[in-house]
Design a protein around this motif. Structure first.
Motif, PDB file in Angstrom:
ATOM      1  N   MET A   1       0.712  -1.133   0.023  1.00 22.85           N
ATOM      2  CA  MET A   1      -0.086  -0.148  -0.009  1.00 22.85           C
ATOM      3  C   MET A   1       0.746   1.156  -0.101  1.00 22.85           C
ATOM      4  O   MET A   1       0.406   2.108  -0.672  1.00 22.85           O
ATOM      5  N   GLN A   2       2.083   1.288   0.855  1.00 25.92           N
ATOM      6  CA  GLN A   2       2.768   2.439   0.842  1.00 25.92           C
ATOM      7  C   GLN A   2       3.594   3.028  -0.386  1.00 25.92           C
ATOM      8  O   GLN A   2       3.551   3.979  -0.636  1.00 25.92           O
ATOM      9  N   MET A   3       3.778   1.680  -1.213  1.00 24.31           N
ATOM     10  CA  MET A   3       4.595   2.049  -2.301  1.00 24.31           C
ATOM     11  C   MET A   3       3.304   2.219  -3.471  1.00 24.31           C
ATOM     12  O   MET A   3       3.631   3.140  -4.392  1.00 24.31           O
ATOM     13  N   GLU A   4       2.341   1.763  -3.400  1.00 22.70           N
ATOM     14  CA  GLU A   4       1.379   2.018  -4.518  1.00 22.70           C
ATOM     15  C   GLU A   4       0.506   3.477  -4.516  1.00 22.70           C
ATOM     16  O   GLU A   4       0.355   4.057  -5.428  1.00 22.70           O
ATOM     17  N   GLU A   5       0.968   3.963  -3.228  1.00 26.02           N
ATOM     18  CA  GLU A   5       0.409   5.411  -2.979  1.00 26.02           C
ATOM     19  C   GLU A   5       1.305   6.527  -3.498  1.00 26.02           C
ATOM     20  O   GLU A   5       0.841   7.533  -3.660  1.00 26.02           O
ATOM     21  N   LEU A   6       2.563   6.173  -4.034  1.00 27.38           N
ATOM     22  CA  LEU A   6       3.653   6.823  -4.381  1.00 27.38           C
ATOM     23  C   LEU A   6       3.171   7.471  -5.679  1.00 27.38           C
ATOM     24  O   LEU A   6       2.718   6.789  -6.584  1.00 27.38           O
ATOM     25  N   ALA A   7       3.475   8.816  -6.181  1.00 28.64           N
ATOM     26  CA  ALA A   7       3.389   9.493  -7.243  1.00 28.64           C
ATOM     27  C   ALA A   7       4.036   8.678  -8.317  1.00 28.64           C
ATOM     28  O   ALA A   7       5.228   8.708  -8.399  1.00 28.64           O
ATOM     29  N   GLY A   8       3.312   8.477  -9.336  1.00 29.21           N
ATOM     30  CA  GLY A   8       3.974   7.569 -10.560  1.00 29.21           C
ATOM     31  C   GLY A   8       4.283   6.024 -10.333  1.00 29.21           C
ATOM     32  O   GLY A   8       4.729   5.630 -11.151  1.00 29.21           O
ATOM     33  N   ALA A   9       3.930   5.427  -9.437  1.00 27.08           N
ATOM     34  CA  ALA A   9       3.868   4.089  -9.046  1.00 27.08           C
ATOM     35  C   ALA A   9       3.199   3.216  -9.716  1.00 27.08           C
ATOM     36  O   ALA A   9       1.802   3.710 -10.151  1.00 27.08           O
ATOM     37  N   THR A  10       3.675   2.186 -10.376  1.00 23.80           N
ATOM     38  CA  THR A  10       2.636   1.376 -11.120  1.00 23.80           C
ATOM     39  C   THR A  10       3.492  -0.159 -10.613  1.00 23.80           C
ATOM     40  O   THR A  10       4.274  -0.255  -9.812  1.00 23.80           O
TER      41      THR A  10
ATOM     42  N   PHE B   1      15.553  -7.581  13.991  1.00 20.36           N
ATOM     43  CA  PHE B   1      14.544  -6.724  13.542  1.00 20.36           C
ATOM     44  C   PHE B   1      14.382  -7.114  12.019  1.00 20.36           C
ATOM     45  O   PHE B   1      15.097  -7.670  11.243  1.00 20.36           O
ATOM     46  N   ALA B   2      13.165  -6.370  11.722  1.00 23.12           N
ATOM     47  CA  ALA B   2      12.732  -6.442  10.198  1.00 23.12           C
ATOM     48  C   ALA B   2      12.273  -4.931   9.900  1.00 23.12           C
ATOM     49  O   ALA B   2      11.025  -4.692  10.216  1.00 23.12           O
ATOM     50  N   VAL B   3      12.941  -4.246   9.532  1.00 25.20           N
ATOM     51  CA  VAL B   3      12.553  -2.879   9.235  1.00 25.20           C
ATOM     52  C   VAL B   3      12.734  -2.552   7.784  1.00 25.20           C
ATOM     53  O   VAL B   3      13.559  -3.029   6.914  1.00 25.20           O
ATOM     54  N   GLY B   4      11.901  -1.663   7.308  1.00 26.43           N
ATOM     55  CA  GLY B   4      11.564  -1.210   5.912  1.00 26.43           C
ATOM     56  C   GLY B   4      11.680   0.096   5.581  1.00 26.43           C
ATOM     57  O   GLY B   4      12.491   0.323   5.116  1.00 26.43           O
ATOM     58  N   ARG B   5      10.678   0.995   6.019  1.00 28.28           N
ATOM     59  CA  ARG B   5      10.514   2.186   5.478  1.00 28.28           C
ATOM     60  C   ARG B   5      11.679   3.201   5.891  1.00 28.28           C
ATOM     61  O   ARG B   5      12.168   4.145   5.155  1.00 28.28           O
ATOM     62  N   THR B   6      12.347   2.896   6.843  1.00 31.96           N
ATOM     63  CA  THR B   6      13.471   3.626   7.435  1.00 31.96           C
ATOM     64  C   THR B   6      14.783   3.423   6.357  1.00 31.96           C
ATOM     65  O   THR B   6      15.220   4.365   6.174  1.00 31.96           O
ATOM     66  N   ILE B   7      14.714   2.058   5.726  1.00 36.15           N
ATOM     67  CA  ILE B   7      15.869   1.840   4.789  1.00 36.15           C
ATOM     68  C   ILE B   7      15.219   2.561   3.129  1.00 36.15           C
ATOM     69  O   ILE B   7      16.017   3.181   2.712  1.00 36.15           O
ATOM     70  N   PHE B   8      14.128   2.196   2.942  1.00 38.11           N
ATOM     71  CA  PHE B   8      13.853   2.362   1.548  1.00 38.11           C
ATOM     72  C   PHE B   8      12.743   3.623   1.344  1.00 38.11           C
ATOM     73  O   PHE B   8      12.748   3.912  -0.015  1.00 38.11           O
ATOM     74  N   ALA B   9      12.038   4.325   2.049  1.00 36.22           N
ATOM     75  CA  ALA B   9      11.237   5.119   1.859  1.00 36.22           C
ATOM     76  C   ALA B   9      11.585   6.420   0.746  1.00 36.22           C
ATOM     77  O   ALA B   9      10.999   6.602  -0.073  1.00 36.22           O
TER      78      ALA B   9
ATOM     79  N   ALA C   1      10.991   6.611  -3.382  1.00 34.10           N
ATOM     80  CA  ALA C   1      10.386   7.902  -3.917  1.00 34.10           C
ATOM     81  C   ALA C   1      10.951   8.301  -5.003  1.00 34.10           C
ATOM     82  O   ALA C   1      10.599   8.985  -5.964  1.00 34.10           O
ATOM     83  N   ASP C   2      12.299   8.568  -4.689  1.00 39.07           N
ATOM     84  CA  ASP C   2      13.351   9.288  -5.727  1.00 39.07           C
ATOM     85  C   ASP C   2      13.468   8.437  -7.069  1.00 39.07           C
ATOM     86  O   ASP C   2      13.488   9.097  -7.877  1.00 39.07           O
TER      87      ASP C   2
END
Length: 633
Positions: free
Chosen positions: A368-377, A585-593, A597-598
Motif C-alpha cells: 500500500m505504501q508503495m502503491e500510493e507514491l506518485a508515478g508508481a505502477t 529486526f525487520a525494518v523497511g521504510r527507514t531504509i527504502f522510503a 520515492a526518488d
C-alpha cells in the motif's frame, strides 16, 4: 579421540510419500518429499536424540542428491562420508499408506548411486573417529557394496568401535521379488541366509523382526532361527515383535521369546508402519551407546517406534530428545499421537528445518505504501523490489543471520530470486491495512495457495489487534489466524505473527503480553513474533515471559520499524537487545522510503538506489550488533 557416536552405512534415497491416505498408490494425487533409506533414517533419528551421527553412502550429482545432503546437514548429521557419484542417480522410493497393514511402495534403485559404494569410499580415519558402526543388510546383497561394508566393519574392530547390524531384509532388493512387490517383507532364500550367516560374527548387536531373524537363521521358527544366529554370533540379539514390543537376548536363547529382556510398550494407534524399524533402531542405539540397561534401551526404542507408526513419513516422524523425554515422563494421552496437540507442538518446534540465532531483515513487503507514491505502477514497484533484494544480498555477503520480507503480488521476481541464497525469507499474506483481518486473494478461500510455497519461506501475517477489541471483531480476526496457522502446519511452513496494538488503542507495559497470551490460549503457536518497539524494560520482560512460559522452543522475536528514524530505532534496539528472545529486526521504510520515492520519480538510478539502501541497512545491522554486544557485556 572419538568425535562421532555412530556411523551408519548403506542405502540413501528420496522418499516420495503419497499425501493421500486410504487408497491405492495408483490413486495418489500428490506426494511429500523426505529423505529415506534405513541408514539415512537412522543417522537422522540418532542425531535428533543428541548423538553425533555420520553416514556413509553415495548420492547422485543432481538435485535429489543435494536435497539429501542438505537435509542431513539440517538434521545435524556429519556428511563427510556421503560421496557424490558422477554417473548414477540418487535412489527414489514411492510409497503410500493404504491402511495400517498395507503400504504399497516401489523402489527405483536400478544402478542407483548408493549401490556403487565401494571400498575406496571407506576412509580409515573416519571409521576411527566413531564409537560405533551400524550396517544394514541390503548392502550385503552385492559384491561391491559387501566389500565396502566388510572393510568398514574390520576397521571398526581395529579401532575399538562397537558394531551393529539392522538386518533390514527387503526381498526384492535381493532380487527375490519383482518391482511391484516392494511391500514384501519375507521370502525364504538359502542363499541370503548363507550370505548373512557368513558375516554375523562381525557384530556386537543384531536387530531384526521375527521375519528378519527367520532369513538370518534359516528357519521360520523364531526360536530355532535365533539359536541358529547365536551359533555363529555372540552379539546381543534384539527381536522386534510388532505390537508385542521387543525382546533382547545377551546369552543363550530360551524356549520362549517371553523369557528375554523387555522394555515397556506404548498403546498407540498404528497409522503408518513404514520407517518404524529405523525409528526403533534410533532409540535403541541411543540407549545402547549411553550404557543403559537393555530394558531401558528397549523403552527408548519402543517409544521411538511408536512415534514412527503414528505419523506420516519416516525421518520426519522421529522424535527429538526433548520430545522423547517429555513423552516418557507424561505418557500416552491419546493413542493417535499425531493428534496430540501438546506433543505435536514439541515435535514441530524441536525439529525445525533451521534455527536462527539472529535475523537482521530488510522488510520491503510493503504494498500500500508503495502503491500510493506518485508515478508508481505494479511494474515499477516490482523492479524496485529487485533493487531492494540486491541491496540485501550486498550487505549479507553470503553470511548467516540476514533476511528479508517480500510479497508475491508486487515483488514476485525478487521473491523468487531470493530462493536458495541462505537468507531468512518472510512473505506476507495479509491484505494491507485490513481490519478485520483479510488475506491476499492468492491464498484462496481455503488457504490452499500455501501448498505452492517453498518450505524456506515463512508465512508472515500482520494483525491490527488489541486486548480491548470488541468481542465480534476479536472472534473474526482470531478465526482467520487460526485457519491460517493450521494451514501453515499442514503445509510444513513456519509462521510469523505480527501484532501492532498501538495503532488501534492505548498501550501500556502489559498490552502486548496480554495479546500474546490470548493467542496461546486459543492454540496459536507462531514460530516467530514480530513486535513493535516497546518503551520500557517492564514491557519487554512481560512480553518475553508470556512467550517463554508457553513456548520455550519458539524461534524468537523480530522488531518492526514503524518508519522510525535511525536514532529512534537505535534507542529501541538498545532496550530490546537485553532480551535474548529478541533475535533482531525487520525494518523497511527507514531504509527504502526516500530511495523508493526518488527512484520512481526518476531522480536516482538503479545503482544509487541500491547503494543508498545498502548503506542504510548496513548501518542498522551495525547498530543492532553493537546493542547486542553491549547487552552481552
Amino acid at each position: 579421540m572419538k568425535t562421532l557416536d555412530v556411523i551408519t552405512i548403506g542405502r540413501s534415497s528420496v522418499d516420495l510419500y503419497g499425501a493421500q491416505v486410504g487408497g491405492r498408490l495408483e490413486d495418489m494425487a500428490s506426494f511429500q518429499k523426505y529423505i529415506g533409506g534405513s541408514p539415512t533414517n537412522m543417522a537422522a533419528g540418532t542425531a535428533r536424540l543428541g548423538l553425533k551421527s555420520g553416514l556413509i553412502t553415495r548420492v547422485g550429482d543432481e538435485h535429489m542428491g543435494r536435497f539429501i545432503r542438505e537435509e542431513l546437514a539440517r538434521e545435524g548429521v556429519d556428511t563427510q562420508g556421503v560421496k557424490t557419484d558422477p554417473e548414477r542417480l540418487t535412489a527414489l522410493v514411492i510409497l503410500g499408506i493404504r491402511d495400517e497393514h498395507q503400504f504399497p511402495l516401489i523402489f527405483y534403485r536400478e544402478n542407483c548411486a548408493d549401490m556403487a559404494l565401494c571400498e575406496d569410499d571407506i576412509d580409515e580415519a573416519y571409521i576411527a573417529s566413531t564409537r560405533s558402526v551400524i550396517a544394514t543388510g541390503t548392502h550385503l546383497s552385492h559384491p561391491r557394496t559387501e566389500a565396502a561394508m566388510l572393510k568398514a566393519l574390520m576397521l571398526a574392530r581395529k579401532h575399538g568401535a562397537q558394531t551393529a547390524l539392522d538386518i533390514d531384509y527387503r526381498p526384492n532388493l535381493w532380487g527375490l521379488a519383482g518391482h511391484g512387490d516392494g511391500e514384501s517383507r519375507f521370502i525364504e532364500s538359502a542363499a541370503v541366509t548363507a550370505k548373512l550367516q557368513t558375516h554375523l560374527h562381525f557384530f556386537d548387536l543384531i536387530v531384526g523382526t521375527e521375519e528378519e531373524f527367520h532369513i538370518a537363521g534359516g528357519s521360520t521358527n523364531t526360536i530355532a532361527a535365533l539359536r541358529a544366529v547365536r551359533a555363529v554370533s555372540k552379539a546381543t540379539l534384539v527381536c522386534k515383535r510388532g505390537a508385542a514390543g521387543a525382546v533382547a537376548f545377551e546369552g543363550a536363547i530360551p524356549d520362549s521369546l517371553d523369557d528375554g529382556q523387555t522394555g515397556p510398550g506404548f498403546p498407540i494407534e498404528v497409522f503408518n508402519v513404514l520407517g518404524a524399524g529405523d525409528g526403533f533402531m534410533s532409540g535403541l542405539t541411543k540407549g545402547w551407546l549411553d550404557g543403559e540397561t537393555w530394558p531401558n534401551a528397549l523403552k527408548y526404542a519402543n517409544a521411538c517406534g511408536a512415534f514412527a507408526v503414528s505419523r506420516h513419513g519416516c525421518t520426519p516422524a522421529y522424535p527429538s530428545l526433548e520430545e522423547l523425554q517429555f513423552f516418557l515422563a507424561r505418557g500416552v494421552k491419546t493413542p493417535a499421537l499425531r493428534k496430540d496437540a501438546e506433543l505435536e507442538q514439541i515435535h514441530w518446534s524441536t525439529n525445525r528445518r533451521k534455527s536462527w540465532g539472529q535475523v537482521r531483515a530488510f522488510a520491503f513487503d510493503h504494498r500500500m505504501q508503495m502503491e500510493e507514491l506518485a508515478g508508481a505502477t505494479a511494474e515499477k514497484i516490482g523492479a524496485f523490489k529487485e533493487l531492494c533484494l540486491k541491496a540485501t544480498v550486498s550487505v549479507a555477503e553470503g553470511r548467516a543471520g540476514y533476511g528479508l520480507l517480500c510479497d508475491n503480488r508486487l515483488g514476485k521476481t525478487a521473491l523468487h530470486a531470493a530462493a536458495g541464497q541462505g537468507l531468512w525469507i518472510g512473505r506476507p499474506v495479509e491484505w494491507p491495512g485490513s481490519r478485520p483481518l483479510t488475506l491476499e486473494p492468492e491464498l484462496g478461500p481455503d488457504f490452499g495457495g500455501l501448498s505452492e510455497w517453498p518450505l524456506e519461506q515463512t508465512v508472515k501475517v500482520l494483525c491490527f489487534c488489541h486486548p480491548d477489541d470488541q468481542a465480534d471483531l476479536q472472534a473474526e480476526q482470531e478465526a482467520t489466524i487460526t485457519r491460517l496457522y493450521q494451514a501453515c502446519r499442514r503445509n510444513r511452513l513456519e509462521m510469523l505473527l505480527e501484532v501492532i496494538p498501538s495503532k488501534v488503542g492505548p498501550v501500556d507495559d502489559l498490552t502486548t503480553a496480554k495479546l500474546i497470551s490470548r493467542f496461546y490460549d486459543i492454540g496459536i503457536y507462531p514460530d516467530w513474533w514480530k513486535l513493535e518497539p516497546m518503551q520500557s524494560r517492564a514491557a519487554w520482560q512481560a512480553t518475553c515471559d508470556a512467550i517463554t512460559t508457553r513456548d520455550p522452543h519458539t524461534q524468537g522475536i523480530v522488531i518492526l520499524g514503524l518508519g522510525q528514524s535511525e536514532a529512534d530505532l537505535a534507542a529501541s534496539f538498545r532496550l530490546a537487545a537485553d532480551f535474548p528472545l529478541v533475535k533482531g529486526f525487520a525494518v523497511g521504510r527507514t531504509i527504502f522510503a526516500q530511495p523508493c520515492a526518488d527512484w520512481i520519480a526518476g531522480k536516482i538510478d538503479d545503482a544509487t538506489a541500491i547503494t543508498t539502501m545498502a548503506a542504510s541497512f548496513r548501518r542498522l545491522c551495525g547498530i543492532w550488533d553493537a546493542a547486542r554486544t553491549g547487552a552481552k557485556l
